[in-house]
Design a protein around this motif. Structure first.
Motif, PDB file in Angstrom:
ATOM      1  N   LEU A  33      36.514  17.533  40.715  1.00 20.43           N
ATOM      2  CA  LEU A  33      36.895  18.862  40.236  1.00 20.43           C
ATOM      3  C   LEU A  33      36.186  19.919  41.066  1.00 20.43           C
ATOM      4  CD1 LEU A  33      38.099  20.737  37.955  1.00 20.43           C
ATOM      5  CD2 LEU A  33      35.914  20.401  36.781  1.00 20.43           C
ATOM      6  N   ALA A  34      36.925  20.977  41.429  1.00 16.16           N
ATOM      7  CA  ALA A  34      36.308  22.086  42.163  1.00 16.16           C
ATOM      8  C   ALA A  34      36.878  23.402  41.654  1.00 16.16           C
ATOM      9  CB  ALA A  34      36.558  21.946  43.660  1.00 16.16           C
ATOM     10  N   VAL A  35      36.051  24.438  41.693  1.00 16.03           N
ATOM     11  CA  VAL A  35      36.460  25.791  41.349  1.00 16.03           C
ATOM     12  C   VAL A  35      36.167  26.673  42.557  1.00 16.03           C
ATOM     13  CG1 VAL A  35      36.104  27.761  39.801  1.00 16.03           C
ATOM     14  CG2 VAL A  35      35.935  25.419  38.915  1.00 16.03           C
ATOM     15  N   VAL A  36      37.184  27.448  42.950  1.00 17.36           N
ATOM     16  CA  VAL A  36      37.061  28.337  44.108  1.00 17.36           C
ATOM     17  C   VAL A  36      37.419  29.749  43.673  1.00 17.36           C
ATOM     18  CG1 VAL A  36      38.010  28.892  46.387  1.00 17.36           C
ATOM     19  CG2 VAL A  36      37.627  26.501  45.740  1.00 17.36           C
ATOM     20  N   ARG A  37      36.635  30.713  44.137  1.00 17.80           N
ATOM     21  CA  ARG A  37      36.957  32.122  43.928  1.00 17.80           C
ATOM     22  C   ARG A  37      37.368  32.695  45.279  1.00 17.80           C
ATOM     23  NH1 ARG A  37      32.456  36.524  42.438  1.00 17.80           N
ATOM     24  NH2 ARG A  37      31.859  35.952  44.549  1.00 17.80           N
ATOM     25  N   VAL A  38      38.503  33.393  45.291  1.00 17.68           N
ATOM     26  CA  VAL A  38      38.960  34.056  46.507  1.00 17.68           C
ATOM     27  C   VAL A  38      39.025  35.553  46.221  1.00 17.68           C
ATOM     28  CG1 VAL A  38      40.797  34.273  48.218  1.00 17.68           C
ATOM     29  CG2 VAL A  38      40.322  32.033  47.182  1.00 17.68           C
ATOM     30  N   LEU A  39      38.308  36.327  47.002  1.00 14.40           N
ATOM     31  CA  LEU A  39      38.362  37.783  46.914  1.00 14.40           C
ATOM     32  C   LEU A  39      39.356  38.273  47.956  1.00 14.40           C
ATOM     33  CD1 LEU A  39      34.540  38.564  46.719  1.00 14.40           C
ATOM     34  CD2 LEU A  39      36.141  38.185  44.832  1.00 14.40           C
ATOM     35  N   GLU A  40      40.290  39.120  47.527  1.00 12.78           N
ATOM     36  CA  GLU A  40      41.283  39.682  48.433  1.00 12.78           C
ATOM     37  C   GLU A  40      41.175  41.198  48.392  1.00 12.78           C
ATOM     38  OE1 GLU A  40      45.353  38.180  48.115  1.00 12.78           O
ATOM     39  OE2 GLU A  40      44.603  36.721  46.665  1.00 12.78           O
ATOM     40  N   GLU A  41      41.225  41.819  49.557  1.00 10.59           N
ATOM     41  CA  GLU A  41      41.231  43.277  49.642  1.00 10.59           C
ATOM     42  C   GLU A  41      42.413  43.733  50.489  1.00 10.59           C
ATOM     43  OE1 GLU A  41      37.481  44.682  51.136  1.00 10.59           O
ATOM     44  OE2 GLU A  41      36.447  44.208  49.266  1.00 10.59           O
ATOM     45  N   GLY A  42      43.199  44.628  49.922  1.00 11.69           N
ATOM     46  CA  GLY A  42      44.266  45.277  50.675  1.00 11.69           C
ATOM     47  C   GLY A  42      45.533  44.480  50.853  1.00 11.69           C
ATOM     48  N   TRP A  43      45.844  43.553  49.920  1.00  6.43           N
ATOM     49  CA  TRP A  43      47.088  42.793  50.046  1.00  6.43           C
ATOM     50  C   TRP A  43      48.268  43.753  49.990  1.00  6.43           C
ATOM     51  CZ3 TRP A  43      51.043  41.603  46.302  1.00  6.43           C
ATOM     52  CH2 TRP A  43      51.979  40.673  46.746  1.00  6.43           C
ATOM     53  N   ARG A  67      47.628  47.595  49.601  1.00  6.13           N
ATOM     54  CA  ARG A  67      47.185  48.370  48.442  1.00  6.13           C
ATOM     55  C   ARG A  67      46.497  47.597  47.333  1.00  6.13           C
ATOM     56  NH1 ARG A  67      50.028  48.549  43.674  1.00  6.13           N
ATOM     57  NH2 ARG A  67      51.883  47.246  43.605  1.00  6.13           N
ATOM     58  N   ILE A  68      46.607  46.288  47.249  1.00  6.15           N
ATOM     59  CA  ILE A  68      46.115  45.569  46.072  1.00  6.15           C
ATOM     60  C   ILE A  68      44.893  44.718  46.411  1.00  6.15           C
ATOM     61  CG2 ILE A  68      46.664  43.857  44.299  1.00  6.15           C
ATOM     62  CD1 ILE A  68      49.568  44.692  44.458  1.00  6.15           C
ATOM     63  N   ASP A  69      43.892  44.805  45.532  1.00  4.23           N
ATOM     64  CA  ASP A  69      42.715  43.939  45.590  1.00  4.23           C
ATOM     65  C   ASP A  69      42.818  42.939  44.434  1.00  4.23           C
ATOM     66  OD1 ASP A  69      41.882  45.626  47.616  1.00  4.23           O
ATOM     67  OD2 ASP A  69      40.355  46.619  46.400  1.00  4.23           O
ATOM     68  N   PHE A  70      42.589  41.676  44.742  1.00  5.51           N
ATOM     69  CA  PHE A  70      42.649  40.605  43.745  1.00  5.51           C
ATOM     70  C   PHE A  70      41.351  39.818  43.742  1.00  5.51           C
ATOM     71  CE2 PHE A  70      47.293  40.624  44.853  1.00  5.51           C
ATOM     72  CZ  PHE A  70      47.805  40.819  43.588  1.00  5.51           C
ATOM     73  N   THR A  71      41.048  39.222  42.603  1.00  4.76           N
ATOM     74  CA  THR A  71      40.093  38.126  42.493  1.00  4.76           C
ATOM     75  C   THR A  71      40.876  36.955  41.935  1.00  4.76           C
ATOM     76  OG1 THR A  71      38.253  39.633  42.065  1.00  4.76           O
ATOM     77  CG2 THR A  71      37.940  37.316  41.469  1.00  4.76           C
ATOM     78  N   ASP A  72      40.936  35.886  42.705  1.00  2.00           N
ATOM     79  CA  ASP A  72      41.675  34.674  42.319  1.00  2.00           C
ATOM     80  C   ASP A  72      40.680  33.566  42.001  1.00  2.00           C
ATOM     81  OD1 ASP A  72      44.471  35.503  43.302  1.00  2.00           O
ATOM     82  OD2 ASP A  72      43.286  35.709  45.122  1.00  2.00           O
ATOM     83  N   TYR A  73      41.003  32.776  41.002  1.00  2.00           N
ATOM     84  CA  TYR A  73      40.274  31.543  40.743  1.00  2.00           C
ATOM     85  C   TYR A  73      41.249  30.391  40.894  1.00  2.00           C
ATOM     86  CZ  TYR A  73      36.012  33.832  39.356  1.00  2.00           C
ATOM     87  OH  TYR A  73      34.852  34.556  39.379  1.00  2.00           O
ATOM     88  N   LEU A  74      40.872  29.439  41.725  1.00  2.00           N
ATOM     89  CA  LEU A  74      41.687  28.253  41.964  1.00  2.00           C
ATOM     90  C   LEU A  74      40.970  27.050  41.371  1.00  2.00           C
ATOM     91  CD1 LEU A  74      42.519  28.853  45.752  1.00  2.00           C
ATOM     92  CD2 LEU A  74      43.801  29.656  43.752  1.00  2.00           C
ATOM     93  N   CYS A  96      45.355  22.030  44.442  1.00  2.00           N
ATOM     94  CA  CYS A  96      45.198  23.065  43.434  1.00  2.00           C
ATOM     95  C   CYS A  96      46.196  22.853  42.302  1.00  2.00           C
ATOM     96  CB  CYS A  96      45.392  24.442  44.065  1.00  2.00           C
ATOM     97  SG  CYS A  96      44.976  25.785  42.938  1.00  2.00           S
ATOM     98  N   VAL A  97      45.700  22.840  41.066  1.00  2.00           N
ATOM     99  CA  VAL A  97      46.553  22.626  39.898  1.00  2.00           C
ATOM    100  C   VAL A  97      46.763  23.904  39.097  1.00  2.00           C
ATOM    101  CG1 VAL A  97      45.994  20.178  39.728  1.00  2.00           C
ATOM    102  CG2 VAL A  97      44.626  21.842  38.444  1.00  2.00           C
TER     103      VAL A  97
END
Length: 127
Positions: free
Chosen positions: A82-92, A95-102, A113-114
């Protein structure tokens, strides 16, 4: 027992498929990462997205990261299968900033990724 650094690197390499798809506006890389039955949850411009990962693919294929897009991968945890990853995105899309958890599972020796859950930063929500 902590996993060896090599395993963290393998998880990071898997998550890079996600970032590459978002950057290029091409879901083919992410399709290698996500299982066919992976799920998606989050709010995009205030509207709840939930269900099949196909929605993510449609979003990615319609908008590339853009010229100023930046992303960072943080491997939060690796626990055997099992793994947890955080991806920070800026300017998609410019205009959009995201924080994703995979959420990834090691299936047949490969990190897949499930589930993807995300937050759109409130100052980038278009009303």
């Amino acid at each position: 027992m902590r996993n060896p650094i090599q395993e963290y690197e393998a998880v990071e390499a898997a998550a890079m498929k996600f970032v590459r798809s978002v950057t290029e506006g091409d879901s083919s890389h992410a399709r290698e990462l996500f299982t066919d039955d992976a799920v998606l949850f989050g709010f995009l411009d205030g509207a709840l997205e939930r269900g099949s990962i196909e929605q993510f693919y449609r979003n990615v294929d319609s908008v590339s990261g853009g010229e100023g897009f930046k992303a960072r991968i943080d491997v939060v945890a690796v626990e055997e299968t099992l793994a947890v990853v955080r991806v920070l995105e800026e300017g998609w899309g410019g205009r959009i900033d995201f924080t994703d958890y995979l959420l990834l599972l090691k299936i047949d020796g490969e990190w897949k990724c499930v589930a993807k859950a995300y937050n759109q930063n409130s100052d980038t929500v278009r009303k």
